[in-house]
Design a protein around this motif. Structure first.
Motif, mmCIF file in Angstrom:
data_model
loop_
_atom_site.group_PDB
_atom_site.id
_atom_site.type_symbol
_atom_site.label_atom_id
_atom_site.label_comp_id
_atom_site.label_asym_id
_atom_site.label_seq_id
_atom_site.Cartn_x
_atom_site.Cartn_y
_atom_site.Cartn_z
ATOM 1 N N VAL A 107 3.789 18.329 5.823
ATOM 2 C CA VAL A 107 2.396 19.670 6.571
ATOM 3 C C VAL A 107 3.659 21.057 6.249
ATOM 4 O O VAL A 107 4.991 20.895 6.154
ATOM 5 N N THR A 108 2.529 22.188 5.646
ATOM 6 C CA THR A 108 2.933 23.278 6.272
ATOM 7 C C THR A 108 3.722 23.727 7.742
ATOM 8 O O THR A 108 3.799 22.641 7.882
ATOM 9 N N ALA A 166 0.973 -0.934 -0.398
ATOM 10 C CA ALA A 166 0.178 -0.047 -0.173
ATOM 11 C C ALA A 166 0.839 1.092 0.141
ATOM 12 O O ALA A 166 2.074 1.491 0.790
ATOM 13 N N ILE A 167 0.797 2.401 -1.089
ATOM 14 C CA ILE A 167 1.224 3.064 -1.154
ATOM 15 C C ILE A 167 1.232 4.481 -0.870
ATOM 16 O O ILE A 167 0.024 4.971 -1.496
ATOM 17 N N VAL A 168 1.364 6.107 -0.420
ATOM 18 C CA VAL A 168 0.877 6.793 0.018
ATOM 19 C C VAL A 168 1.682 7.850 0.381
ATOM 20 O O VAL A 168 2.499 8.376 0.599
ATOM 21 N N LYS A 169 2.017 8.699 -0.978
ATOM 22 C CA LYS A 169 3.157 9.967 -1.142
ATOM 23 C C LYS A 169 2.501 10.865 0.093
ATOM 24 O O LYS A 169 1.829 10.906 0.227
ATOM 25 N N ALA A 170 3.980 11.090 0.660
ATOM 26 C CA ALA A 170 3.704 11.855 2.223
ATOM 27 C C ALA A 170 3.200 13.270 1.361
ATOM 28 O O ALA A 170 2.243 13.790 2.944
ATOM 29 N N PRO A 171 2.827 13.820 0.867
ATOM 30 C CA PRO A 171 2.372 15.427 0.951
ATOM 31 C C PRO A 171 0.456 14.731 0.414
ATOM 32 O O PRO A 171 -0.227 15.843 0.680
ATOM 33 N N TRP A 172 0.336 12.968 0.334
ATOM 34 C CA TRP A 172 -1.216 13.126 0.759
ATOM 35 C C TRP A 172 -1.546 12.858 1.576
ATOM 36 O O TRP A 172 -2.943 12.164 2.070
#
Lengths: 141, 141, 141
Positions: C110-111, C56-62
């Protein structure tokens, strides 16, 4: 057109597969190809059909990069083979420009660690992974 | 509520169009308006309905910016006209704050090149583009 | 596998709920759990089924982060409780690593403002929010 997305491709709709809610749109970008999923409402309001010229828009942080020999098959519809043209590193992120097999240039923003782990530098081959639902389509107003 | 997303809007559901799997929810944010697509399961579990107060949440990297005179129509449901309030540049990315026509403030993260190409600076007008499927809805627990 | 996404989880499909167009796939990651929505076409081509090992792959900005006491319920399917392990700040963004309750490590971008507002530092508890449609699934080729 001026839009903040790094990837704004001019292409032609190849095939359009309508569904109940969404349509799958295949777009020829010269010798490269991109698949987009948009709502049927967008198909109607933008009058999308096979043969029509469109812009396919993908924000750079929505593009993943994968090494050539990853040995994995993914659920994402777009997996585009290319060669790294440029890597520009920031503090946390890096911008990576890929030249696809058909000549299209594609920009991805990934973390600096990813650049190191994948050994991305000019000349390296890589695969750009883009979910079809992350492609926005545009037509002249 | 404390959440990392730069954009957390308090609004009221205007209309809710149920589908088989997803629902389209239109949210009034004062004089601005945002459309979200969420699953019918979320509609049921959060008890979403017209008239209900909700939070609409959009992460800043999910917002594209487009110049006013782009001459293009897009498949993305949300295209919100505003004026640039603030630009804060980093090494690769820049944070751009827009004041929408109705007064709502909206934050986008785009590349520094995009800021230059679109000539974004305080006072410039721009259009924020947000896919309806990128809006998360919340209600008080 | 080498992929630019910070989050590549090895797991096992727990349940798979087929629909007309999309399927909802629940994945056990040791003692943590992640829900993905993928197309039925991906279910067929990757031969996804309960019991199968997947990535399961999730990009960090998501990945959004939310404080523990946010007092809000969200439409996003994945809300994973964890503890901040690491915060690494850049000019605009910060990378935050969370250790989930079941031991899985998850990275979010995150910002910097969000890090300050949520008071994120090693030891702080937080909730990672991920839309099910932002999870890409992979299987060995």
């Amino acid at each position: 057109m001026k839009i903040s997305a790094r990837n704004v491709f001019e292409g032609t709709i190849d095939t359009l597969q309508p569904g109940a809610v969404n349509a799958e749109v295949s777009i020829a970008l010269g010798n490269d190809r991109l698949v987009a999923v948009v709502t049927m409402e967008s198909v109607r309001s933008l009058e999308l059909a096979a043969g029509k010229s469109v812009l396919a828009i993908v924000k750079a942080p929505w593009v993943l990069l994968m090494s050539d020999d990853s040995g994995v098959r993914l659920s994402a519809r777009n997996q585009l083979r290319g060669t790294v043209k440029l890597v520009e590193a920031g503090a946390v992120n890096a911008e990576v420009v890929l030249t696809l097999a058909g000549g299209t240039e594609l920009t991805s923003i990934v973390t600096k660690e990813a650049v190191a782990e994948l050994g991305l530098k000019p000349g390296t081959s890589a695969i750009a992974v883009i979910k079809a639902s992350h492609v926005i389509l545009g037509v002249p107003a």
